[in-house]
Design an enzyme around this catalytic site. Sequence first.
Site, mmCIF file in Angstrom:
data_model
loop_
_atom_site.group_PDB
_atom_site.id
_atom_site.type_symbol
_atom_site.label_atom_id
_atom_site.label_comp_id
_atom_site.label_asym_id
_atom_site.label_seq_id
_atom_site.Cartn_x
_atom_site.Cartn_y
_atom_site.Cartn_z
ATOM 1 N N ARG A 22 0.831 -1.199 0.000
ATOM 2 C CA ARG A 22 0.000 0.000 0.000
ATOM 3 C C ARG A 22 0.873 1.259 0.000
ATOM 4 O O ARG A 22 2.074 1.197 0.207
ATOM 5 C CB ARG A 22 -0.913 0.001 1.232
ATOM 6 C CG ARG A 22 -2.003 -1.042 1.195
ATOM 7 C CD ARG A 22 -2.756 -1.125 2.503
ATOM 8 N NE ARG A 22 -1.949 -1.712 3.565
ATOM 9 C CZ ARG A 22 -2.350 -1.868 4.829
ATOM 10 N NH1 ARG A 22 -3.558 -1.450 5.178
ATOM 11 N NH2 ARG A 22 -1.562 -2.420 5.726
ATOM 12 N N TYR A 29 -0.967 4.703 10.590
ATOM 13 C CA TYR A 29 -1.321 3.725 11.626
ATOM 14 C C TYR A 29 -0.119 3.540 12.536
ATOM 15 O O TYR A 29 1.017 3.432 12.071
ATOM 16 C CB TYR A 29 -1.692 2.375 11.002
ATOM 17 C CG TYR A 29 -3.030 2.347 10.300
ATOM 18 C CD1 TYR A 29 -4.210 2.560 11.012
ATOM 19 C CD2 TYR A 29 -3.119 2.086 8.944
ATOM 20 C CE1 TYR A 29 -5.446 2.531 10.377
ATOM 21 C CE2 TYR A 29 -4.343 2.051 8.294
ATOM 22 C CZ TYR A 29 -5.505 2.271 9.013
ATOM 23 O OH TYR A 29 -6.715 2.236 8.385
ATOM 24 N N GLU A 44 -5.765 4.950 13.686
ATOM 25 C CA GLU A 44 -6.683 4.016 14.343
ATOM 26 C C GLU A 44 -7.378 4.578 15.569
ATOM 27 O O GLU A 44 -8.302 3.946 16.103
ATOM 28 C CB GLU A 44 -5.951 2.716 14.720
ATOM 29 C CG GLU A 44 -4.989 2.810 15.881
ATOM 30 C CD GLU A 44 -3.582 3.211 15.474
ATOM 31 O OE1 GLU A 44 -2.676 3.114 16.310
ATOM 32 O OE2 GLU A 44 -3.392 3.633 14.307
ATOM 33 N N SER A 67 -10.618 -2.230 8.332
ATOM 34 C CA SER A 67 -11.365 -3.261 9.042
ATOM 35 C C SER A 67 -12.320 -3.970 8.084
ATOM 36 O O SER A 67 -12.501 -5.194 8.162
ATOM 37 C CB SER A 67 -12.147 -2.640 10.204
ATOM 38 O OG SER A 67 -11.279 -2.102 11.177
ATOM 39 N N ASP A 117 -20.621 -11.511 20.562
ATOM 40 C CA ASP A 117 -20.352 -10.118 20.944
ATOM 41 C C ASP A 117 -20.963 -9.869 22.315
ATOM 42 O O ASP A 117 -21.919 -10.545 22.714
ATOM 43 C CB ASP A 117 -20.941 -9.146 19.920
ATOM 44 C CG ASP A 117 -20.289 -7.774 20.000
ATOM 45 O OD1 ASP A 117 -19.344 -7.517 19.232
ATOM 46 O OD2 ASP A 117 -20.722 -6.961 20.840
ATOM 47 N N ARG A 154 -25.695 -4.301 19.748
ATOM 48 C CA ARG A 154 -25.057 -4.780 18.518
ATOM 49 C C ARG A 154 -25.633 -6.127 18.104
ATOM 50 O O ARG A 154 -25.868 -6.375 16.911
ATOM 51 C CB ARG A 154 -23.548 -4.897 18.733
ATOM 52 C CG ARG A 154 -22.774 -5.228 17.451
ATOM 53 C CD ARG A 154 -22.912 -4.134 16.420
ATOM 54 N NE ARG A 154 -22.239 -4.453 15.176
ATOM 55 C CZ ARG A 154 -22.227 -3.667 14.108
ATOM 56 N NH1 ARG A 154 -22.867 -2.508 14.141
ATOM 57 N NH2 ARG A 154 -21.595 -4.027 13.017
ATOM 58 N N VAL A 207 -7.425 -11.361 13.280
ATOM 59 C CA VAL A 207 -7.423 -10.035 12.656
ATOM 60 C C VAL A 207 -6.982 -8.970 13.656
ATOM 61 O O VAL A 207 -6.578 -7.879 13.267
ATOM 62 C CB VAL A 207 -8.814 -9.706 12.076
ATOM 63 C CG1 VAL A 207 -8.786 -8.404 11.269
ATOM 64 C CG2 VAL A 207 -9.303 -10.839 11.171
ATOM 65 N N ALA A 208 -7.020 -9.294 14.946
ATOM 66 C CA ALA A 208 -6.621 -8.349 15.990
ATOM 67 C C ALA A 208 -5.114 -8.348 16.238
ATOM 68 O O ALA A 208 -4.652 -7.713 17.188
ATOM 69 C CB ALA A 208 -7.352 -8.674 17.289
ATOM 70 N N VAL A 244 -1.313 -12.637 9.998
ATOM 71 C CA VAL A 244 -0.617 -11.610 9.226
ATOM 72 C C VAL A 244 -1.005 -10.226 9.750
ATOM 73 O O VAL A 244 -2.196 -9.896 9.857
ATOM 74 C CB VAL A 244 -0.938 -11.736 7.727
ATOM 75 C CG1 VAL A 244 -0.335 -10.575 6.945
ATOM 76 C CG2 VAL A 244 -0.413 -13.067 7.193
ATOM 77 N N ASN A 297 -0.576 -7.240 8.513
ATOM 78 C CA ASN A 297 -1.060 -6.222 7.563
ATOM 79 C C ASN A 297 -1.878 -6.906 6.468
ATOM 80 O O ASN A 297 -1.567 -6.832 5.296
ATOM 81 C CB ASN A 297 0.089 -5.405 6.971
ATOM 82 C CG ASN A 297 1.112 -6.269 6.241
ATOM 83 O OD1 ASN A 297 1.297 -7.440 6.541
ATOM 84 N ND2 ASN A 297 1.786 -5.686 5.262
ATOM 85 N N MET A 298 -2.941 -7.563 6.892
ATOM 86 C CA MET A 298 -3.774 -8.318 5.957
ATOM 87 C C MET A 298 -4.210 -7.510 4.737
ATOM 88 O O MET A 298 -4.135 -7.991 3.603
ATOM 89 C CB MET A 298 -4.993 -8.900 6.678
ATOM 90 C CG MET A 298 -4.682 -10.097 7.544
ATOM 91 S SD MET A 298 -6.135 -10.696 8.456
ATOM 92 C CE MET A 298 -7.227 -11.149 7.101
#
Length: 373
Positions: free
Chosen positions: A15, A94, A118, A134, A198, A203, A267-268, A298, A300-301
């Site tokens: 990126r 970020y 973020e 996200s 959650d 939500r 993802v976190a 990873v 930096n997905m």
Amino acid sequence: MKIGCPKEIKPQEFRVGVTPTTAGEAVRHGHDVIIQAGAGLGAGFTDEDYIKAGARVADTAAEIFASSDMIVKVKEPQAIERKMLREGQMLFTYLHLAPDPEQTRDLIASGATCIAYETVTDERGGLPLLAPMSEVAGRLAPQVGAWTLQKANGGRGVLLGGVPGVGPAKVIVIGGGVVGTHAARVAAGMGADVTVLDRSLPRLRYLDDVFGRDFRNRYSSAAATAELIADADMVIGAVLIPGAAAPKLVSREQLSTMKPGAVLVDVAIDQGGCFETSKATTHQDPIYEVDGIMHYCVANMPGAVARTSTIALTNATMPYLLDLADKGWKQACADDPHLLDGLNVHAGKLTYLAVGKALGIDVTPPQVILKAA
């Protein structure tokens, strides 16, 4: 103002922090934009594209750091980049400082003013500069998880959507925010049997109202998590506490209750990860195994889909970038308290409370910093 954009040097990061469109807008606002040669190639932008937009191209990152008032990036500055930051310079990118004490110390020592994408907020309590990535990461998570589930990659050999006569994979998504919602939508669209966990009842009601026919949801408790992961083929960690380290929601001991070859997609991981056994990986070497469970972590997905991610990110960051360039950080943050929420470091002081709590560092509130400035 001189706005500099160096080429990203984190492994497998394609990126870029400024597109030709963003550069053109900044030039029209009277600013000088300097791009490192080749910085945009991974996202499909040539040096000529930037020159046509009115930007200048520099050969090295050192030249950009030395001559720019504001540095705009995507990922957190690497060690060699942090050494080039200087007092009074602005950094807009970020940061994800809570799990990264070394970076935090270096940024404090630099004397620079560091605003983190973020932690910028909006009037609804959202995170407008985190949301685009996200969304990308959430949609990628089932895709990379499905690949990891393939037997050749160490997974269970389960097809996410199944086939007639063979049931679909069971996917558990921990966290029903932006990442979790997009992950659940895509996993369900691929035919998986999806449940979202959650802790927010509003939500959960929203997810039920909007997606009730696509996937189920349950209130997140330790007991519910333990029950569901034991029968899961894939678990996607999508938990976020803004600016803070992610909570550890699956312990190493619990891996023994899971099916051999099941997959954890964390993802976190940018915020330290929400599984005890998570460690950051790269696109070049994305997966590893612990106690028979495959991990995809990873950090930096979205970098895997660099063009989509870059355009989505800069669509969100451009108004803030222009505001910072037009007014300077002090006036821009005075005019917009949500932008002030993005201030993490200024002139040798840490200014973000969640990072201070995570790392045991004294914090000076950003409002105090702004008043003193």
